[in-house]
Scaffold this motif. Structure first.
Motif, PDB file in Angstrom:
ATOM      1  N   TRP A 190       2.117  12.538   6.341  1.00 51.40           N
ATOM      2  CA  TRP A 190       2.106  11.091   6.076  1.00 51.40           C
ATOM      3  C   TRP A 190       1.446  10.363   7.247  1.00 51.40           C
ATOM      4  CZ3 TRP A 190       4.106   6.988   8.792  1.00 51.40           C
ATOM      5  CH2 TRP A 190       4.219   5.767   8.127  1.00 51.40           C
TER       6      TRP A 190
ATOM      7  N   MET B  76       0.847  -1.181   0.000  1.00 51.49           N
ATOM      8  CA  MET B  76       0.000   0.000   0.000  1.00 51.49           C
ATOM      9  C   MET B  76       0.888   1.238   0.000  1.00 51.49           C
ATOM     10  SD  MET B  76      -2.825   0.896   2.864  1.00 51.49           S
ATOM     11  CE  MET B  76      -4.380   1.316   2.198  1.00 51.49           C
TER      12      MET B  76
ATOM     13  N   ARG C 229      -2.304  10.942   7.292  1.00 52.27           N
ATOM     14  CA  ARG C 229      -2.937  10.154   6.230  1.00 52.27           C
ATOM     15  C   ARG C 229      -3.055   8.698   6.641  1.00 52.27           C
ATOM     16  NH1 ARG C 229      -0.575  13.116   2.414  1.00 52.27           N
ATOM     17  NH2 ARG C 229       1.287  11.844   2.332  1.00 52.27           N
ATOM     18  N   ASN C 230      -2.003   8.150   7.237  1.00 54.80           N
ATOM     19  CA  ASN C 230      -2.048   6.753   7.658  1.00 54.80           C
ATOM     20  C   ASN C 230      -3.055   6.544   8.787  1.00 54.80           C
ATOM     21  OD1 ASN C 230      -0.213   5.931   5.769  1.00 54.80           O
ATOM     22  ND2 ASN C 230       1.226   5.076   7.219  1.00 54.80           N
TER      23      ASN C 230
ATOM     24  N   TRP D 131       4.186   4.156  13.859  1.00 54.55           N
ATOM     25  CA  TRP D 131       4.311   5.063  12.717  1.00 54.55           C
ATOM     26  C   TRP D 131       5.064   6.332  13.091  1.00 54.55           C
ATOM     27  CZ3 TRP D 131      -1.397   4.347  10.829  1.00 54.55           C
ATOM     28  CH2 TRP D 131      -1.479   3.181  10.062  1.00 54.55           C
TER      29      TRP D 131
ATOM     30  N   LYS E 143      -4.589  -0.001  16.896  1.00 59.27           N
ATOM     31  CA  LYS E 143      -4.456   1.437  16.654  1.00 59.27           C
ATOM     32  C   LYS E 143      -3.448   2.052  17.624  1.00 59.27           C
ATOM     33  CE  LYS E 143      -9.052   2.001  14.753  1.00 59.27           C
ATOM     34  NZ  LYS E 143     -10.404   2.462  15.011  1.00 59.27           N
TER      35      LYS E 143
ATOM     36  N   LEU F 155       0.535   4.187   1.159  1.00 55.36           N
ATOM     37  CA  LEU F 155       0.588   4.975   2.389  1.00 55.36           C
ATOM     38  C   LEU F 155       1.697   4.508   3.326  1.00 55.36           C
ATOM     39  CD1 LEU F 155      -3.141   5.499   3.346  1.00 55.36           C
ATOM     40  CD2 LEU F 155      -1.535   7.183   2.484  1.00 55.36           C
TER      41      LEU F 155
ATOM     42  N   LYS G 154      -5.739   8.285   9.325  1.00 58.22           N
ATOM     43  CA  LYS G 154      -7.073   8.403   8.729  1.00 58.22           C
ATOM     44  C   LYS G 154      -7.449   7.185   7.896  1.00 58.22           C
ATOM     45  CE  LYS G 154      -7.828  13.352   8.697  1.00 58.22           C
ATOM     46  NZ  LYS G 154      -8.133  14.518   7.849  1.00 58.22           N
ATOM     47  N   SER G 155      -6.470   6.419   7.465  1.00 64.16           N
ATOM     48  CA  SER G 155      -6.765   5.228   6.661  1.00 64.16           C
ATOM     49  C   SER G 155      -7.352   4.093   7.511  1.00 64.16           C
ATOM     50  CB  SER G 155      -5.508   4.742   5.930  1.00 64.16           C
ATOM     51  OG  SER G 155      -4.611   4.107   6.837  1.00 64.16           O
ATOM     52  N   GLN G 156      -7.268   4.210   8.823  1.00 64.74           N
ATOM     53  CA  GLN G 156      -7.854   3.216   9.726  1.00 64.74           C
ATOM     54  C   GLN G 156      -9.337   3.537   9.929  1.00 64.74           C
ATOM     55  OE1 GLN G 156      -5.822   0.575  10.960  1.00 64.74           O
ATOM     56  NE2 GLN G 156      -4.636   1.517   9.325  1.00 64.74           N
ATOM     57  N   ARG G 157     -10.099   2.551  10.407  1.00 62.84           N
ATOM     58  CA  ARG G 157     -11.521   2.788  10.710  1.00 62.84           C
ATOM     59  C   ARG G 157     -11.649   3.475  12.061  1.00 62.84           C
ATOM     60  NH1 ARG G 157     -15.435  -1.995  10.672  1.00 62.84           N
ATOM     61  NH2 ARG G 157     -16.942  -0.362  11.129  1.00 62.84           N
TER      62      ARG G 157
END
Length: 148
Positions: free
Chosen positions: A71, A1, A74-75, A42, A35, A3, A77-80
């Motif tokens: 970055w 991916m 963005r990562n 990250w 999370k 991201l 926000k890519s989680q639920r």
């Protein structure tokens, strides 16, 4: 991916140093162990520093190069998430946090740490939206109970 691109790849283009950016991120809650792990991993991967509070509500204040902070956001926000939003960003001309990401116990400790860094206004912005939502829910609940 894309991201999850390693440092220096797609997202880190440009040869000059980036400006430092601080982002204040708020979440409805942060309980999920995956999370929690990603928040710290990250940040470490991108050499970001800051503070975070797990629980309800969850809060993250992160500082680093603009490219790396964006970055990171963005990562995240890519989680639920039920709700995750960037409440404020601001440039910084000096390092305000060091030693990676540090967990603080609660909002009171987070406020104290941000005050020490002369970032009281950032804390205000961070909690403002949460209070607005909370008050709207109270009004709605009160209105609904009056209808019964």
């Amino acid at each position: 991916m894309w991201l999850l691109a390693p440092r220096g790849s797609l997202l880190s283009t440009g040869s000059g140093p980036s400006s430092s950016l601080i982002a204040a991120i708020s979440s409805h809650h942060i309980y999920n162990s995956k999370k929690k792990r990603l928040i710290v991993e990250w940040a470490k991967e991108r050499n970001l520093n800051g503070l975070y509070v797990f629980g309800k509500p969850g809060r993250i204040v992160v500082q680093g190069s603009e490219i790396d902070v964006r970055w990171y956001i963005r990562n995240l926000k890519s989680q639920r998430w039920k709700r995750l939003s960037v409440q404020a960003t601001q440039s910084a001309d000096r390092i305000l946090f060091d030693g990676g990401m540090k967990q603080v116990a609660d909002d009171a400790e987070l406020a104290k740490r941000l005050r020490e860094c002369e970032l009281s206004d950032l804390f205000t912005k961070l909690v403002a939206q949460w209070w607005v939502i909370r008050m709207q829910k109270k009004k709605k609940k009160k209105k609904n109970s009056a209808l019964i």
